[in-house]
Design an enzyme around this catalytic site. Structure first.
Site, short mmCIF file in Angstrom:
data_model
loop_
_atom_site.label_atom_id
_atom_site.label_comp_id
_atom_site.label_asym_id
_atom_site.label_seq_id
_atom_site.Cartn_x
_atom_site.Cartn_y
_atom_site.Cartn_z
N LYS A 214 -60.10 -25.08 14.84
CA LYS A 214 -59.34 -23.98 15.07
C LYS A 214 -59.14 -22.55 15.15
O LYS A 214 -58.01 -21.87 16.44
CB LYS A 214 -58.96 -23.46 13.48
CG LYS A 214 -58.45 -22.65 12.85
CD LYS A 214 -58.19 -22.25 11.18
CE LYS A 214 -58.83 -23.48 10.98
NZ LYS A 214 -58.74 -23.18 8.94
N ASN B 205 -54.83 -17.74 -2.98
CA ASN B 205 -54.64 -17.31 -2.24
C ASN B 205 -53.55 -17.51 -1.05
O ASN B 205 -52.48 -16.77 -0.98
CB ASN B 205 -56.12 -16.51 -1.50
CG ASN B 205 -55.84 -16.02 -0.33
OD1 ASN B 205 -54.86 -16.85 0.33
ND2 ASN B 205 -56.95 -15.09 -0.10
N SER C 7 -60.14 -12.04 10.25
CA SER C 7 -61.67 -12.46 9.57
C SER C 7 -61.97 -11.78 11.25
O SER C 7 -63.02 -10.92 11.87
CB SER C 7 -61.81 -12.92 9.99
OG SER C 7 -62.11 -13.67 7.90
N LYS D 135 -68.86 -19.69 13.41
CA LYS D 135 -67.79 -18.75 11.84
C LYS D 135 -66.77 -19.74 10.87
O LYS D 135 -66.41 -20.50 11.00
CB LYS D 135 -66.46 -18.15 12.69
CG LYS D 135 -65.27 -17.14 11.78
CD LYS D 135 -66.10 -15.50 11.34
CE LYS D 135 -64.87 -14.64 10.84
NZ LYS D 135 -66.08 -15.38 8.88
N THR E 87 -54.25 -15.29 6.08
CA THR E 87 -53.63 -16.92 6.07
C THR E 87 -52.39 -16.61 5.80
O THR E 87 -51.50 -17.55 5.95
CB THR E 87 -55.10 -17.77 5.23
OG1 THR E 87 -56.32 -17.34 5.72
CG2 THR E 87 -54.40 -18.67 5.23
N ASP F 294 -63.08 -18.87 1.02
CA ASP F 294 -62.74 -19.57 0.97
C ASP F 294 -61.95 -20.44 -0.48
O ASP F 294 -62.02 -19.85 -1.32
CB ASP F 294 -63.23 -21.15 1.37
CG ASP F 294 -62.52 -21.87 2.33
OD1 ASP F 294 -61.77 -22.36 2.65
OD2 ASP F 294 -62.19 -23.19 1.23
N LYS G 198 -69.17 -24.16 8.44
CA LYS G 198 -68.37 -23.94 6.83
C LYS G 198 -69.73 -24.09 5.62
O LYS G 198 -70.66 -24.38 5.87
CB LYS G 198 -67.46 -24.86 6.50
CG LYS G 198 -66.37 -24.86 5.60
CD LYS G 198 -65.05 -24.50 5.59
CE LYS G 198 -64.27 -24.02 4.86
NZ LYS G 198 -63.32 -23.13 5.69
P1 NAD Z 1 -57.18 -20.82 -3.97
O1 NAD Z 1 -58.85 -21.24 -4.76
O2 NAD Z 1 -57.24 -19.67 -4.11
O3 NAD Z 1 -56.75 -21.78 -4.09
C1 NAD Z 1 -55.77 -23.52 -4.62
C2 NAD Z 1 -55.52 -22.80 -4.79
O4 NAD Z 1 -54.68 -25.22 -4.98
C3 NAD Z 1 -54.95 -23.13 -6.41
O5 NAD Z 1 -53.90 -22.94 -7.06
C4 NAD Z 1 -55.41 -24.65 -6.87
O6 NAD Z 1 -55.22 -24.74 -8.25
C5 NAD Z 1 -55.17 -25.48 -6.15
N1 NAD Z 1 -55.24 -27.19 -5.94
C6 NAD Z 1 -56.76 -27.41 -6.06
N2 NAD Z 1 -56.47 -28.42 -6.34
C7 NAD Z 1 -55.26 -29.42 -6.17
C8 NAD Z 1 -54.81 -30.24 -6.78
N3 NAD Z 1 -55.42 -31.86 -6.42
N4 NAD Z 1 -53.25 -30.65 -7.02
C9 NAD Z 1 -52.54 -28.98 -6.53
N5 NAD Z 1 -52.93 -27.96 -6.87
C10 NAD Z 1 -54.78 -28.08 -6.39
O7 NAD Z 1 -57.82 -21.77 -2.45
P2 NAD Z 1 -57.23 -21.08 -0.73
O8 NAD Z 1 -58.10 -19.40 -0.38
O9 NAD Z 1 -55.62 -20.10 -1.35
O10 NAD Z 1 -57.21 -22.19 0.11
C11 NAD Z 1 -56.56 -22.74 0.17
C12 NAD Z 1 -56.18 -23.92 1.09
O11 NAD Z 1 -56.49 -23.08 1.99
C13 NAD Z 1 -57.94 -24.48 1.41
O12 NAD Z 1 -57.61 -25.54 1.91
C14 NAD Z 1 -58.39 -23.74 2.17
O13 NAD Z 1 -59.80 -24.04 2.80
C15 NAD Z 1 -57.42 -23.57 3.10
N6 NAD Z 1 -57.79 -21.86 3.73
C16 NAD Z 1 -57.88 -20.81 3.00
C17 NAD Z 1 -58.11 -19.61 3.72
C18 NAD Z 1 -58.25 -18.10 3.67
O14 NAD Z 1 -58.52 -17.31 3.83
N7 NAD Z 1 -58.05 -18.38 1.75
C19 NAD Z 1 -58.47 -19.84 5.50
C20 NAD Z 1 -57.30 -20.75 5.84
C21 NAD Z 1 -57.48 -22.14 5.38
#
Ligand code: NAD
Length: 422
Positions: free
Chosen positions: A98, A225, A353, A74, A194, A150, A110
């Site tokens: 996790k 997100n 999920s 997953k 999340t 993601d 992944k």
């Molecule tokens: P997303 O694409 O919705 O948002 C990412 C955010 O980070 C955006 O605001 C972007 O502008 C910002 N960003 C990216 N690079 C940056 C940088 N160098 N400096 C500052 N800001 C930056 O992604 P998301 O789904 O919110 O995921 C964010 C993190 O959470 C990732 O590490 C992802 O693996 C982790 N995550 C996401 C989920 C999920 O359900 N979406 C679950 C577990 C973990």
């Protein structure tokens, strides 16, 4: 390998080091490390996509399946121009740990595509998403490997992917992907899960550290997100969101930022930058803010040793995967900053999920209230099981991250042993 400030960082090596460290702390044989240090299967594929101008462009796609001892693989699929094989392998390792921490019956995986979605049309993104599934279909399936959203992928991308998988199978098999829209077997609350789970984890951390969330000041790096939803739910708990940055820039207001208006502004403008009533804020300034809680909710390796030295917050809630380097961890430990590690803090996404997958398999759907109550229960249990493990089974110098890795490793080790894998 990337260089961040003065540190050279290889995310895959970091993930492997964390396993090795946990193996040593538990006094297990190095065979356990050998078994877990490399993903079980890694598929790299060149994905041909017809662009709107009629040309064919090739994108690199990846799927890393780390360890299936606890259940089907997953893990999310990321669209990003800088993503590479090592990053995907590291992220799949973290997913295995996790899922073990969250007590969901999955192994870690992944996926990713090296692309810049900001430069692609909706139609191009749809063709890329569908082609990715055509390339990966033989190794995916509700009992084999179940992707999810993601960075830069969302419910719409999951809908295209699920639809393509169903086309290949010639029947509806929605349990193959989670994070889908409600119209195709999605789960209420998955999109915000999340961020909501992160709020619960931070709430419990505040509780054990004797900090009240009412008026606690919070700064977040990343407002996608995870970040925007965590900010919303923390604000609902009475927190004051004082700083937010994203890839384009950042904003600061010591009196507190109106999160709902910021979400609306960000949706319309594509960034938090220049949100009215705030002063500009860089990432560097964000981490050094005088505040109670810092939330890295963007990408990996943002809290380096250099950044860690500047942090003044009492609690760090890791929404992003792998936001803190091992060198930074040492400094945060010395400074006695309480870190809720990624594999615990952001496991709300994989928990919901899991709920979505269960509902798809049973074709019976739960209410929003049921989902939220079950998520809260699982997050609170996950937090306290790691906190108790840290307090009762580890020495006083063990961090929450080390405790989480040790706890997860023990579960993986026990399952592998009884299955005869070791
Ligand atoms: P997303 O694409 O919705 O948002 C990412 C955010 O980070 C955006 O605001 C972007 O502008 C910002 N960003 C990216 N690079 C940056 C940088 N160098 N400096 C500052 N800001 C930056 O992604 P998301 O789904 O919110 O995921 C964010 C993190 O959470 C990732 O590490 C992802 O693996 C982790 N995550 C996401 C989920 C999920 O359900 N979406 C679950 C577990 C973990």
């Amino acid at each position: 390998m990337v260089t961040q400030g003065t540190e050279k960082i290889n995310t895959y090596l970091i993930a492997q080091q964390r396993i090795k460290h946990a193996v040593e702390q538990l006094g297990l044989s190095l065979d356990v490390y050998e078994r877990l240090k490399t993903p079980h299967r890694f598929l790299e594929t060149a994905i041909p996509v017809e662009m709107d101008n009629g040309t064919i462009k090739i994108f690199l796609g990846y799927r890393s399946q780390h360890n299936p001892v606890l259940g089907p693989y997953k893990g999310g699929i990321r669209f990003h121009p800088d993503v590479d094989a090592n990053e995907v392998k590291a992220l799949s390792i973290w997913m295995t740990f996790k899922c073990a921490v969250a007590h969901v019956p999955f192994g870690g995986a992944k996926g990713a595509v090296q692309c810049n979605p900001r430069e692609m049309s909706t139609r191009e993104l749809e063709r890329l998403s569908r082609q990715y599934i055509r390339e990966m279909a033989p190794i995916l399936g509700p009992t084999k490997d179940i992707p999810a959203p993601d960075v830069n992928t969302n419910a719409q991308v999951m809908a295209w992917m699920a639809d393509e998988y169903c086309n290949i199978q010639q029947y509806n098999d929605f349990g193959v992907i989670t994070g889908k829209p409600l119209e195709v077997g999605g789960c209420v609350g998955r999109e915000t899960a999340t961020g909501r789970g992160l709020m619960y984890a931070v709430r419990e951390a505040a509780y054990v550290k004797g900090l009240t969330l009412k008026n606690a000041s919070v700064a977040l790096q990343g407002f996608g997100n995870v970040g925007s939803n965590a900010a919303r739910f923390l604000a609902q708990q009475g927190c004051k969101i004082v700083g937010v940055t994203d890839i384009m820039g950042g904003v600061y207001n010591p009196e507190g930022i109106n999160v709902e208006l910021l979400i609306k502004y960000c949706r319309e403008s594509g960034s938090v930058k220049d949100f009215p009533g705030c002063s500009p804020l860089s990432n560097k300034e964000l981490f050094a803010l005088e505040c109670d809680i810092i939330m890295p909710t963007a990408v990996e390796n943002q809290i380096t040793a250099e950044v860690a030295r500047t942090i003044r917050a009492k609690i760090i809630g890791e929404g992003a995967n792998g936001p803190t380097t091992p060198a930074a961890d040492e400094i945060l430990k010395e400074k006695d900053i309480f870190v809720v590690p990624d594999i615990l803090a952001n496991c709300g996404g994989v928990i919901v999920s899991y709920f979505e997958w269960v509902q798809n398999n049973y074709c019976y759907y739960w209410s929003k209230e049921e989902i939220e109550a079950r998520l809260e229960q699982k997050m609170v249990e996950a937090f306290h099981q790691i906190y108790d493990y840290q307090c009762l089974q580890c020495n006083s110098k063990t961090t929450m991250r080390e405790a989480a890795f040790m706890y997860a490793l023990k579960r993986l080790y026990d399952s592998m042993r009884v299955r005869g894998w070791l």
